[in-house]
Design an enzyme around this catalytic site. Sequence first.
Site, PDB file in Angstrom:
ATOM      1  CE1 TYR A 115       4.137  -3.958  11.629  1.00  0.00           C
ATOM      2  CE2 TYR A 115       3.152  -2.726  13.440  1.00  0.00           C
ATOM      3  CZ  TYR A 115       3.588  -2.784  12.121  1.00  0.00           C
ATOM      4  OH  TYR A 115       3.467  -1.678  11.319  1.00  0.00           O
ATOM      5  CE  LYS A 119      30.112  -1.760   8.422  1.00  0.00           C
ATOM      6  NZ  LYS A 119      30.284  -2.962   9.229  1.00  0.00           N
ATOM      7  CG  ASN A 144       7.788 -11.400   0.531  1.00  0.00           C
ATOM      8  OD1 ASN A 144       6.986 -10.476   0.585  1.00  0.00           O
ATOM      9  ND2 ASN A 144       8.029 -12.200   1.562  1.00  0.00           N
ATOM     10  CG  PHE A 197      -1.550   1.215   1.630  1.00  0.00           C
ATOM     11  CD1 PHE A 197      -2.178   2.042   0.712  1.00  0.00           C
ATOM     12  CD2 PHE A 197      -1.513   1.612   2.968  1.00  0.00           C
ATOM     13  CE1 PHE A 197      -2.751   3.250   1.110  1.00  0.00           C
ATOM     14  CE2 PHE A 197      -2.085   2.802   3.374  1.00  0.00           C
ATOM     15  CZ  PHE A 197      -2.695   3.626   2.444  1.00  0.00           C
ATOM     16  N   GLY A 257       1.609  -7.457  -0.518  1.00  0.00           N
ATOM     17  CA  GLY A 257       1.509  -6.536  -1.650  1.00  0.00           C
ATOM     18  C   GLY A 257       1.142  -7.294  -2.917  1.00  0.00           C
TER      19      GLY A 257
HETATM   20  P1  NAD Z   1       1.488  -3.539   3.225  1.00  0.00           P
HETATM   21  O1  NAD Z   1       1.243  -4.839   3.872  1.00  0.00           O
HETATM   22  O2  NAD Z   1       0.531  -3.076   2.192  1.00  0.00           O
HETATM   23  O3  NAD Z   1       2.939  -3.497   2.554  1.00  0.00           O
HETATM   24  C1  NAD Z   1       4.028  -4.219   3.043  1.00  0.00           C
HETATM   25  C2  NAD Z   1       4.803  -4.756   1.842  1.00  0.00           C
HETATM   26  O4  NAD Z   1       5.950  -5.468   2.301  1.00  0.00           O
HETATM   27  C3  NAD Z   1       3.979  -5.730   0.995  1.00  0.00           C
HETATM   28  O5  NAD Z   1       4.107  -5.415  -0.363  1.00  0.00           O
HETATM   29  C4  NAD Z   1       4.598  -7.082   1.318  1.00  0.00           C
HETATM   30  O6  NAD Z   1       4.435  -8.025   0.279  1.00  0.00           O
HETATM   31  C5  NAD Z   1       6.038  -6.690   1.583  1.00  0.00           C
HETATM   32  N1  NAD Z   1       6.766  -7.661   2.418  1.00  0.00           N
HETATM   33  C6  NAD Z   1       6.365  -8.212   3.588  1.00  0.00           C
HETATM   34  N2  NAD Z   1       7.298  -9.054   4.053  1.00  0.00           N
HETATM   35  C7  NAD Z   1       8.319  -9.030   3.158  1.00  0.00           C
HETATM   36  C8  NAD Z   1       9.560  -9.707   3.066  1.00  0.00           C
HETATM   37  N3  NAD Z   1       9.953 -10.586   4.014  1.00  0.00           N
HETATM   38  N4  NAD Z   1      10.360  -9.465   2.006  1.00  0.00           N
HETATM   39  C9  NAD Z   1       9.975  -8.596   1.040  1.00  0.00           C
HETATM   40  N5  NAD Z   1       8.802  -7.926   1.072  1.00  0.00           N
HETATM   41  C10 NAD Z   1       7.985  -8.153   2.112  1.00  0.00           C
HETATM   42  O7  NAD Z   1       1.616  -2.463   4.399  1.00  0.00           O
HETATM   43  P2  NAD Z   1       1.799  -0.881   4.344  1.00  0.00           P
HETATM   44  O8  NAD Z   1       0.648  -0.265   5.038  1.00  0.00           O
HETATM   45  O9  NAD Z   1       2.132  -0.440   2.976  1.00  0.00           O
HETATM   46  O10 NAD Z   1       3.062  -0.700   5.305  1.00  0.00           O
HETATM   47  C11 NAD Z   1       4.358  -0.448   4.787  1.00  0.00           C
HETATM   48  C12 NAD Z   1       5.322  -0.226   5.938  1.00  0.00           C
HETATM   49  O11 NAD Z   1       4.904   0.900   6.709  1.00  0.00           O
HETATM   50  C13 NAD Z   1       5.431  -1.404   6.902  1.00  0.00           C
HETATM   51  O12 NAD Z   1       6.777  -1.558   7.301  1.00  0.00           O
HETATM   52  C14 NAD Z   1       4.592  -0.970   8.087  1.00  0.00           C
HETATM   53  O13 NAD Z   1       5.037  -1.548   9.276  1.00  0.00           O
HETATM   54  C15 NAD Z   1       4.783   0.539   8.076  1.00  0.00           C
HETATM   55  N6  NAD Z   1       3.631   1.196   8.702  1.00  0.00           N
HETATM   56  C16 NAD Z   1       2.460   1.342   8.037  1.00  0.00           C
HETATM   57  C17 NAD Z   1       1.388   1.940   8.681  1.00  0.00           C
HETATM   58  C18 NAD Z   1       0.070   2.162   7.992  1.00  0.00           C
HETATM   59  O14 NAD Z   1      -0.871   2.636   8.639  1.00  0.00           O
HETATM   60  N7  NAD Z   1      -0.090   1.903   6.709  1.00  0.00           N
HETATM   61  C19 NAD Z   1       1.508   2.372  10.009  1.00  0.00           C
HETATM   62  C20 NAD Z   1       2.719   2.169  10.667  1.00  0.00           C
HETATM   63  C21 NAD Z   1       3.792   1.600  10.000  1.00  0.00           C
END
Ligand code: NAD
Length: 318
Positions: free
Chosen positions: A149, A109, A38, A17, A42
């Site tokens: 998490y 790094k 991966n 997202f 997503g």
């Molecule tokens: P999301 O689940 O839509 O996106 C996460 C992406 O990471 C996905 O495309 C998923 O396939 C990929 N992914 C997961 N594990 C992986 C791995 N081992 N290797 C490669 N890719 C991997 O979530 P989002 O809302 O887009 O969140 C993105 C980041 O922002 C995350 O790190 C999340 O913790 C952080 N975040 C988001 C929010 C929010 O409200 N949207 C709030 C706090 C933090």
Amino acid sequence: MALNLNKRILVTGGAGFLGSHLCDRLVEEGHDVLCLDNFYTGTKHNIAHLCAKPNFELIRHDLAQPIFLEVDEIYNLACPASPVHYQYNPVKTVKTCIMGAIHMLGLAKRVKAKILQASTSEVYGDPAVHPQSESYWGNVNPIGLRSCYDEGKRCAETLFFDYYRQNRVNIRVVRIFNTYGPRMHPNDGRVVSNFIVQALSHQDITVFGDGSQTRSFCYVVDLIEGMVMMMQGPDDFVGPINLGNPGEFTILELAEKIIHFTGSRSRIIFQPLPQDDPLQRKPDISLAAEKLKWTPKVNLEEGLERTIAYFKAILNIL
Ligand code: NAD
Ligand code: UDP
């Protein structure tokens, strides 16, 4: 000769997202963008429109494994963000948070890249201090259902600051509060997308607990702007910094607004509150306002209307 200011930028979790909106922004600015994902949560659909662009590349890779690339900047977003998804395979969530951070910091790094970590308001746990400012150390259960998490993200922050102190890696840490908008997956499980999908299909709206718990919702465009500003900001300001919209609403208020904006016939039903569900959450964004001159612009009503329009289109509801 004209100076080429375009950078090679790696976005991990780029098909998710937030990641896909970030890729849009960076591709639009003319950078060479490497999207690594991966596809755990997503989808290719989120970045399909970018795949024909000469300055966009997609790498299918699991961040729990090392990878060797040459880049100038790294935005580390890879990690499932919805409680339903990060609790589905909690051991994997910890590995992604911690091994992912180690691999990306090692990469930064080696090639001297600047690296930004997408951290979270979950580092504050179920906060006893309200609103939450960056100086608050949080109230986190280390052994609960959300710990994979929360503690994963806390340890990732620790790694970022240790690589910064020990290896002089050029880091940035942003703590993201609940963000919503187009491209959330219809089955994402987070509250805004759940309620909109339920409302548009006239199903019951599932409020957990009595709905008095609060969240503060930030529209995706505002969040991406803050994240990019933080990456581009001065090297002596590394964070952590809160990014979110301080407008605070109860979950019941959110349900009522979504029913109103969709004109839905849905009823609200109440289901048990999940374990360790934070009772309140609201960012203190004075640091972002002072250091980055960043404040969110899109209020909840406007953001919900745009998000509802997106879900109507993808769910084919006229
Ligand atoms: P999301 O689940 O839509 O996106 C996460 C992406 O990471 C996905 O495309 C998923 O396939 C990929 N992914 C997961 N594990 C992986 C791995 N081992 N290797 C490669 N890719 C991997 O979530 P989002 O809302 O887009 O969140 C993105 C980041 O922002 C995350 O790190 C999340 O913790 C952080 N975040 C988001 C929010 C929010 O409200 N949207 C709030 C706090 C933090
Ligand atoms: N929630 C809810 N119904 C749902 C999904 C979530 O009432 O269908 C509640 C959840 O219990 C929490 C809030 O909405 O209090 C925000 O949940 P979300 O999963 O979006 O994110 P969180 O902030 O808890 O990580």
